[in-house]
Design an enzyme around this catalytic site. Sequence first.
Site, mmCIF file in Angstrom:
data_model
loop_
_atom_site.group_PDB
_atom_site.id
_atom_site.type_symbol
_atom_site.label_atom_id
_atom_site.label_comp_id
_atom_site.label_asym_id
_atom_site.label_seq_id
_atom_site.Cartn_x
_atom_site.Cartn_y
_atom_site.Cartn_z
ATOM 1 N N TYR A 56 -6.667 26.739 16.668
ATOM 2 C CA TYR A 56 -7.308 27.181 17.917
ATOM 3 C C TYR A 56 -8.150 28.447 17.706
ATOM 4 C CZ TYR A 56 -3.520 24.465 20.234
ATOM 5 O OH TYR A 56 -2.622 23.510 20.631
ATOM 6 N N SER A 159 4.987 18.874 16.319
ATOM 7 C CA SER A 159 4.136 18.502 17.446
ATOM 8 C C SER A 159 3.489 17.155 17.141
ATOM 9 C CB SER A 159 3.062 19.574 17.661
ATOM 10 O OG SER A 159 2.249 19.236 18.759
ATOM 11 N N ASN A 160 3.471 16.303 18.139
ATOM 12 C CA ASN A 160 2.826 14.986 18.031
ATOM 13 C C ASN A 160 3.481 14.098 16.977
ATOM 14 O OD1 ASN A 160 0.685 15.757 19.946
ATOM 15 N ND2 ASN A 160 0.007 17.115 18.302
ATOM 16 N N TRP A 214 2.198 19.081 26.530
ATOM 17 C CA TRP A 214 0.843 19.635 26.613
ATOM 18 C C TRP A 214 -0.073 18.775 27.489
ATOM 19 C CZ3 TRP A 214 -3.132 16.772 24.249
ATOM 20 C CH2 TRP A 214 -2.840 15.998 23.123
ATOM 21 N N GLY A 218 -3.983 16.798 32.201
ATOM 22 C CA GLY A 218 -5.046 16.049 31.517
ATOM 23 C C GLY A 218 -6.235 16.924 31.191
ATOM 24 N N GLY A 220 -7.299 19.246 32.973
ATOM 25 C CA GLY A 220 -8.008 19.524 34.235
ATOM 26 C C GLY A 220 -8.576 18.246 34.849
ATOM 27 N N LEU A 222 -7.232 15.532 35.748
ATOM 28 C CA LEU A 222 -6.419 14.950 36.810
ATOM 29 C C LEU A 222 -6.841 15.478 38.178
ATOM 30 C CD1 LEU A 222 -4.120 12.990 36.770
ATOM 31 C CD2 LEU A 222 -2.529 14.874 36.462
HETATM 32 N N1 LIG Z 1 0.156 20.359 20.261
HETATM 33 C C1 LIG Z 1 -1.032 19.880 20.560
HETATM 34 O O1 LIG Z 1 -1.567 19.010 19.855
HETATM 35 C C2 LIG Z 1 -1.742 20.397 21.772
HETATM 36 C C3 LIG Z 1 -2.902 19.757 22.235
HETATM 37 C C4 LIG Z 1 -3.528 20.274 23.373
HETATM 38 C C5 LIG Z 1 -2.999 21.381 24.020
HETATM 39 N N2 LIG Z 1 -1.877 21.992 23.520
HETATM 40 C C6 LIG Z 1 -1.312 23.202 24.178
HETATM 41 O O2 LIG Z 1 -1.130 22.913 25.558
HETATM 42 C C7 LIG Z 1 -1.779 23.915 26.329
HETATM 43 C C8 LIG Z 1 -2.216 23.301 27.642
HETATM 44 O O3 LIG Z 1 -3.158 22.253 27.381
HETATM 45 P P1 LIG Z 1 -4.418 22.099 28.336
HETATM 46 O O4 LIG Z 1 -5.222 23.341 28.318
HETATM 47 O O5 LIG Z 1 -5.088 20.823 28.008
HETATM 48 O O6 LIG Z 1 -3.630 22.010 29.752
HETATM 49 P P2 LIG Z 1 -4.021 21.501 31.177
HETATM 50 O O7 LIG Z 1 -3.192 22.314 32.093
HETATM 51 O O8 LIG Z 1 -3.921 20.031 31.239
HETATM 52 O O9 LIG Z 1 -5.569 21.878 31.371
HETATM 53 C C9 LIG Z 1 -5.977 23.206 31.575
HETATM 54 C C10 LIG Z 1 -7.434 23.200 31.919
HETATM 55 O O10 LIG Z 1 -7.573 22.626 33.216
HETATM 56 C C11 LIG Z 1 -8.379 23.489 33.994
HETATM 57 N N3 LIG Z 1 -8.052 23.345 35.409
HETATM 58 C C12 LIG Z 1 -8.884 22.839 36.339
HETATM 59 N N4 LIG Z 1 -8.311 22.869 37.544
HETATM 60 C C13 LIG Z 1 -7.102 23.425 37.378
HETATM 61 C C14 LIG Z 1 -6.048 23.725 38.286
HETATM 62 N N5 LIG Z 1 -6.145 23.465 39.590
HETATM 63 N N6 LIG Z 1 -4.927 24.284 37.791
HETATM 64 C C15 LIG Z 1 -4.813 24.547 36.484
HETATM 65 N N7 LIG Z 1 -5.798 24.286 35.562
HETATM 66 C C16 LIG Z 1 -6.929 23.732 36.024
HETATM 67 C C17 LIG Z 1 -8.101 24.876 33.463
HETATM 68 O O11 LIG Z 1 -9.183 25.719 33.802
HETATM 69 P P3 LIG Z 1 -8.943 27.234 34.366
HETATM 70 O O12 LIG Z 1 -8.640 28.074 33.160
HETATM 71 O O13 LIG Z 1 -10.249 27.560 35.001
HETATM 72 O O14 LIG Z 1 -7.810 27.184 35.349
HETATM 73 C C18 LIG Z 1 -8.033 24.595 31.967
HETATM 74 O O15 LIG Z 1 -9.330 24.547 31.397
HETATM 75 C C19 LIG Z 1 -2.916 24.419 25.431
HETATM 76 O O16 LIG Z 1 -3.355 25.720 25.766
HETATM 77 C C20 LIG Z 1 -2.237 24.417 24.083
HETATM 78 O O17 LIG Z 1 -1.444 25.589 23.955
HETATM 79 C C21 LIG Z 1 -1.239 21.516 22.431
#
Ligand SMILES: NC(=O)c1ccc[n+]([C@@H]2O[C@H](COP(=O)([O-])OP(=O)(O)OC[C@H]3O[C@@H](n4cnc5c(N)ncnc54)[C@H](OP(=O)(O)O)[C@@H]3O)[C@@H](O)[C@H]2O)c1
Length: 305
Positions: A56, A159-160, A214, A218, A220, A222
């Site tokens: 990252y 992970s995964n 994680w 989706g 965002g 969703l």
């Molecule tokens: N192990 C792996 O392979 C893997 C893969 C992917 C992710 N991860 C981990 O999982 C964490 C979360 O993943 P993700 O970022 O995809 O999570 P997520 O919660 O599904 O998506 C977050 C994104 O959605 C946006 N968003 C839009 N509307 C929102 C709302 N109402 N509430 C909250 N968020 C909203 C956020 O923008 P705003 O910032 O503007 O709120 C942000 O860009 C990552 O930071 C990482 O640490 C791990």
Amino acid sequence: MPTSLTPIAAQGPKVSRFIAGYWRVNQWNKTPQELLRFASECLELGISTVDHAMVYRSEATFGKALALDPGLRSQLQIVTKFGIKPMGFGELGAQAVNHYDSSGAALIQSLDASLQGLGTDYIDILLVHRPDYLMDVRELAATMATLRAEGKVRYFGVSNFNTHQFEVLQRELRQNVPAGLVTNQIEFSPLHLTPLEDGTLEQCQLNDCRPMLWSCLGGGNLLAPASERHQRIHNALRVVADEHAVAALETIVYAWVRALPCAPLPLLGTSNIERVKTALAAEKIQLTREQWYRIWEASTGHPVP
Ligand SMILES: NC(=O)c1ccc[n+]([C@@H]2O[C@H](COP(=O)([O-])OP(=O)(O)OC[C@H]3O[C@@H](n4cnc5c(N)ncnc54)[C@H](OP(=O)(O)O)[C@@H]3O)[C@@H](O)[C@H]2O)c1
């Protein structure tokens, strides 16, 4: 009001019930001061566990914020990951392709860079980011045991990983590190139901450890439906949210993922502290089974058999 910490595994460390994900931190355009404020506000809300990964490039960014408040490190549980080598990383030449490397040397090299970026001398939980098809579990487990003995890493997870990949490494690691693997960090959301069927959730229960989830929103997507399926899920979430007199759909999403019997730990991806609070409101929501399956049905597009 901070929530109390909770064990991630029978012999594992305590972590917060929700985990702050920093994958997207370099897109947040926050100064180190602003990032420190965000991390401190999360901590006040009880979110003391933070998720990073070498790939990252989030660690150095976060490390600059941590450096502004040296007392903060000891209040956090830092999760980071190693093992993905994208094109253009390090010394690789022009022919290089994205690949995985879970060798002992790659682990040591990645860990040293993580420690340096974060400005810390230990990682609380280090995860193998993705299963490496060439993974030598004996070498990997031996390196993990050495790093734990040196105090550089306290606990390990993956992970995964599918269930077989998890078991193979678990068996080897437990010979030298009794706590074994303390988590499998996997994708799960109303948009991504695979773990309900592939055994990864039950495997965590069998191993007395809890998965981290994680992209529960989706990424965002969703909340901004772009397809008929997304819209169906969105509509079902809206109805359930209304039934609980809850304004934000994401509160229901987090209540939905947290309802799993393996007691998962959702990762948040937001940069917005108000959205963090909206997520935490899920702790107070208990969905009925019928509500849970209504969201499942909206996702699959068919009733349970
Ligand atoms: N192990 C792996 O392979 C893997 C893969 C992917 C992710 N991860 C981990 O999982 C964490 C979360 O993943 P993700 O970022 O995809 O999570 P997520 O919660 O599904 O998506 C977050 C994104 O959605 C946006 N968003 C839009 N509307 C929102 C709302 N109402 N509430 C909250 N968020 C909203 C956020 O923008 P705003 O910032 O503007 O709120 C942000 O860009 C990552 O930071 C990482 O640490 C791990």
